[in-house]
Design an enzyme around this catalytic site. Structure first.
Site, PDB file in Angstrom:
ATOM      1  CG  ASN A  10      -1.673   1.251   1.450  1.00 11.96           C
ATOM      2  OD1 ASN A  10      -1.784   2.062   0.518  1.00 11.96           O
ATOM      3  ND2 ASN A  10      -2.230   1.451   2.638  1.00 11.96           N
ATOM      4  CE  LYS A  12       0.270   3.382   4.939  1.00  8.77           C
ATOM      5  NZ  LYS A  12       0.039   3.501   6.346  1.00  8.77           N
ATOM      6  CG  HIS A  96      -5.885   1.708   5.229  1.00 10.78           C
ATOM      7  ND1 HIS A  96      -5.455   2.617   6.164  1.00 10.78           N
ATOM      8  CD2 HIS A  96      -4.840   0.867   4.995  1.00 10.78           C
ATOM      9  CE1 HIS A  96      -4.193   2.341   6.478  1.00 10.78           C
ATOM     10  NE2 HIS A  96      -3.802   1.287   5.777  1.00 10.78           N
ATOM     11  CD  GLU A  98      -3.093   5.346   6.903  1.00  8.38           C
ATOM     12  OE1 GLU A  98      -3.064   5.450   5.670  1.00  8.38           O
ATOM     13  OE2 GLU A  98      -2.160   4.824   7.567  1.00  8.38           O
ATOM     14  CD  GLU A 168      -3.824  -2.840   7.275  1.00 11.97           C
ATOM     15  OE1 GLU A 168      -2.696  -3.063   6.880  1.00 11.97           O
ATOM     16  OE2 GLU A 168      -4.430  -1.780   7.042  1.00 11.97           O
ATOM     17  N   GLY A 174       2.139   1.770  10.846  1.00 13.88           N
ATOM     18  CA  GLY A 174       3.093   2.871  10.741  1.00 13.88           C
ATOM     19  C   GLY A 174       3.788   3.207  12.045  1.00 13.88           C
ATOM     20  CB  SER A 214       4.921  -2.350  11.928  1.00 10.11           C
ATOM     21  OG  SER A 214       4.502  -1.021  12.180  1.00 10.11           O
ATOM     22  N   GLY A 235       2.645  -1.341   4.363  1.00  8.81           N
ATOM     23  CA  GLY A 235       2.711   0.086   4.051  1.00  8.81           C
ATOM     24  C   GLY A 235       4.154   0.510   3.836  1.00  8.81           C
TER      25      GLY A 235
HETATM   26  C1  PEP Z   1      -0.861  -0.090   5.927  1.00  9.81           C
HETATM   27  O1  PEP Z   1      -0.779   1.018   5.445  1.00  9.81           O
HETATM   28  O2  PEP Z   1      -1.837  -0.800   5.636  1.00  9.81           O
HETATM   29  C2  PEP Z   1       0.183  -0.551   6.840  1.00  9.81           C
HETATM   30  C3  PEP Z   1       0.046  -1.720   7.393  1.00  9.81           C
HETATM   31  O3  PEP Z   1       1.254   0.281   7.042  1.00  9.81           O
HETATM   32  P1  PEP Z   1       2.657  -0.109   7.753  1.00  9.81           P
HETATM   33  O4  PEP Z   1       3.135  -1.382   7.129  1.00  9.81           O
HETATM   34  O5  PEP Z   1       3.574   1.045   7.468  1.00  9.81           O
HETATM   35  O6  PEP Z   1       2.383  -0.279   9.214  1.00  9.81           O
END
Ligand code: PEP
Length: 252
Positions: A10, A12, A96, A98, A168, A174, A214, A235
């Site tokens: 992703n 973003k 998601h 966000e 998630e 993040g 992460s 991400g």
């Molecule tokens: C994401 O954006 O779905 C995500 C899991 O981000 P990250 O891997 O940076 O935690």
């Protein structure tokens, strides 16, 4: 049941046109998609077409990070499932955290996005997850159940069998904090049992449940050893070709 693992990057709101082309060129040389796993990237809307062209015949799938439920219309700034398909998308991330947090997307609204994706033949990757406060207060499963009920409630078992779920935990996105493989496994098992209750064992067995939060080259192997973790939504680490390639080439 053998489920083909699915690893999605992703991007973003990162990677402008030239950075996206550069990353595609690196991915084409570092990632070899073989039959035993699927790989996809979800760039920003503006560069989807470009990414699709530059990934060429690499077999890396291209998807979107969001969509609008209507097929077309006067919805300034929005993009429909049909338009996404026309520029090469085969999957779309829906719900998601966000989007839920910053754009206040409700479970019902997300349900209409899921139906839109299915209508256009896009594979929806539906995200669920609890906040730190919800985990600490012991309500993780109740929160996930509510998110699943709200968005999936109106889908038929045959529609449900076409979705991918991504667990998630919001506190892991993040932040550099990953759920331990055992913690993630517990929630993945809960999600599979939920689908089993709703649609029976066969659909539950077939459902791919990805972990996101992460995921990095140094923790992916342990996560992927868990029986109900069928891939990853990545991400930060998907923005660097070497890191993403290592995640795609996880070893169990
Ligand atoms: C994401 O954006 O779905 C995500 C899991 O981000 P990250 O891997 O940076 O935690």
């Amino acid at each position: 049941m053998d489920r083909i693992p699915f690893i999605i990057g992703n991007w973003k709101m990162y990677k402008d046109a030239s950075a996206a082309v550069e990353l595609c060129d690196q991915l084409r040389t570092t990632i070899r998609v073989v039959g035993d796993r699927e790989v996809g990237v979800a760039p920003s809307f503006a560069v989807i077409s470009l990414v699709h062209q530059h990934l060429g015949r690499s077999r890396i799938r291209v998807g979107a990070q969001n969509l609008h439920p209507e097929p077309e219309g006067a919805f300034t700034g929005e993009v429909s499932a049909e338009i996404l398909v026309s520029v090469g998308c085969t999957f779309v991330i829906i719900g998601h955290s966000e989007r839920r947090q910053y754009f206040h997307e409700s479970d019902q609204f997300l349900g209409s996005k899921l139906r839109a994706a299915l209508r256009a033949n896009l594979d929806p990757v539906f995200c669920v997850g609890e906040t730190l406060q919800e985990r600490e207060s012991g309500s993780t499963e109740a929160v996930i159940r509510q998110q699943l009920d709200g968005a999936l409630g109106s889908l038929t078992p045959s529609q449900l069998s076409r979705i991918v779920v991504a667990y998630e935990p919001v506190w892991a996105i993040g932040t550099g904090k990953t759920a331990t493989p055992e913690t993630a496994q517990q929630v993945h098992r809960f999600i599979r049992e939920y689908i089993c209750e709703r649609c029976g064992m066969q659909s539950a067995d077939r459902l791919r449940i990805l972990y996101g939060g992460s995921v990095k080259p140094d923790n992916v192997d342990a996560l992927m050893t868990q029986p109900d973790i069928d891939g990853a939504l990545v991400g930060g680490a998907s923005l660097k070709a070497q890191d993403f390639a290592r995640i795609v080439n996880y070893q169990v």
